[in-house]
Design a protein around this motif. Structure first.
Motif, PDB file in Angstrom:
ATOM      1  N   LEU A  17      46.090  46.149  39.804  1.00 22.37           N
ATOM      2  CA  LEU A  17      45.034  46.422  40.771  1.00 22.37           C
ATOM      3  C   LEU A  17      45.476  47.587  41.651  1.00 22.37           C
ATOM      4  O   LEU A  17      46.583  47.590  42.193  1.00 22.37           O
ATOM      5  N   ARG A  60      38.880  44.352  41.538  1.00 20.26           N
ATOM      6  CA  ARG A  60      38.992  44.204  40.081  1.00 20.26           C
ATOM      7  C   ARG A  60      37.679  44.628  39.398  1.00 20.26           C
ATOM      8  O   ARG A  60      36.584  44.262  39.823  1.00 20.26           O
ATOM      9  N   SER A  65      41.115  50.004  39.233  1.00 16.53           N
ATOM     10  CA  SER A  65      41.676  48.688  38.931  1.00 16.53           C
ATOM     11  C   SER A  65      41.207  48.214  37.561  1.00 16.53           C
ATOM     12  O   SER A  65      40.138  48.598  37.085  1.00 16.53           O
ATOM     13  N   ALA A  68      38.589  42.345  34.465  1.00 16.52           N
ATOM     14  CA  ALA A  68      39.059  40.972  34.308  1.00 16.52           C
ATOM     15  C   ALA A  68      39.079  40.571  32.840  1.00 16.52           C
ATOM     16  O   ALA A  68      38.167  40.907  32.082  1.00 16.52           O
ATOM     17  N   ASP A  77      42.311  37.476  44.494  1.00 12.97           N
ATOM     18  CA  ASP A  77      42.911  38.781  44.211  1.00 12.97           C
ATOM     19  C   ASP A  77      43.412  39.421  45.504  1.00 12.97           C
ATOM     20  O   ASP A  77      44.527  39.961  45.563  1.00 12.97           O
TER      21      ASP A  77
END
Length: 274
Positions: A17, A60, A65, A68, A77
């Motif tokens: 991230l 995310r 970043s 998922a 997160d």
């Protein structure tokens, strides 16, 4: 605007991230709105970093970043990043989706949060009720499902001026920046991609659990139901306040960064006496 070379990366349990980290002092974390990234805060970071340590992460699936690959929650997160930084508790400042992340985090991980600023947002349970927003949200959802980027982007950019203005009423650079960031994030995803976000529910019923100072900021051109919900949020918090940025809509921090930063600095200064 900053780019990938200015970023650090936190190795979360599901990939790296990205975040920007600058300045020194008490920690202020800037959380961007949906489909954009940390560059939303480029006008604010240099000013804030003169007095504070400023961290601006990419959520995310956004910006730089990773996407998922497993179920995740925004608050978890962010909590993992804050623990990694070992510099809290933090003042969380979020616009739109970022505001939801801020309230999610103070509810789910209260020990990591010193104060909250939520702009153009309340909690994740809030839903616009006016026909303009409902229709636009429907258009965007259908366009995402079919991979119609042109229709989605046109609808998304209409959120910047809002229902009472046109694109001609907004500085071209604001629209350019939002468009650039949104296209970058959208390019990371496909229409068949599974949505792995697990949302925090029941948050409006839990706002009485927030025990830290909170500021709810809205552009004056936001719809009345959002202003009403922001007042309710502030009233439910022992040290809750509201502020309005005149002449702006949903992206108050982008349209009037100087005014937004003044409001934010006043709030941050008030925390010094606590």
């Amino acid at each position: 605007m900053t780019g990938a070379s200015d970023l650090r990366h936190f190795p979360s349990a599901d990939g790296d991230l990205a975040y920007r980290d600058t300045g020194s002092g008490d920690l202020v974390v800037l959380l961007h709105s949906g489909f954009v990234d940390h560059r939303l805060w480029d006008d604010h970071v240099p000013v804030l970093a003169e007095r504070y340590r400023v961290v601006a992460p990419d959520t995310r699936g956004h910006g730089f970043s990773v996407n998922a690959t497993a179920p995740f929650r925004w608050a978890d997160d962010l909590a993992a990043l804050l623990r990694h930084l070992d510099a809290g508790p933090a003042v969380l400042v979020g616009l739109s989706m970022g505001g939801v992340i801020a309230t999610d985090t103070v509810l789910e991980h209260p020990g990591l949060v010193r104060a909250v600023v939520t702009a153009g947002a309340v909690t994740g349970d809030f839903q616009y009720t006016d026909p303009w927003h409902r229709e636009l949200q429907g258009t965007m959802a259908r366009a995402l499902e079919t991979g119609d980027v042109t229709t989605w982007l046109d609808a998304f950019l209409r959120l910047v001026p809002g229902p009472e203005r046109t694109a001609d009423d907004v500085a071209p650079d604001v629209l350019r920046r939002v468009r650039e960031m949104a296209l970058h994030t959208l390019s990371k995803h496909g229409p068949d991609e599974k949505d792995r976000l697990v949302r925090v529910t029941g948050s409006l019923d839990r706002i009485g659990e927030i025990r830290v100072p909170l500021l709810a900021v809205n552009g004056s051109l936001e719809p009345a139901d959002l202003h009403t919900a922001a007042e309710r949020l502030a009233d439910a918090v022992p040290d809750g306040r509201t502020a309005t940025i005149d002449g702006t809509g949903h992206y108050s921090a982008l349209e009037r960064p100087d005014a937004f930063t003044r409001v934010l600095l006043d709030f941050l200064e008030s925390l010094r006496s606590l």
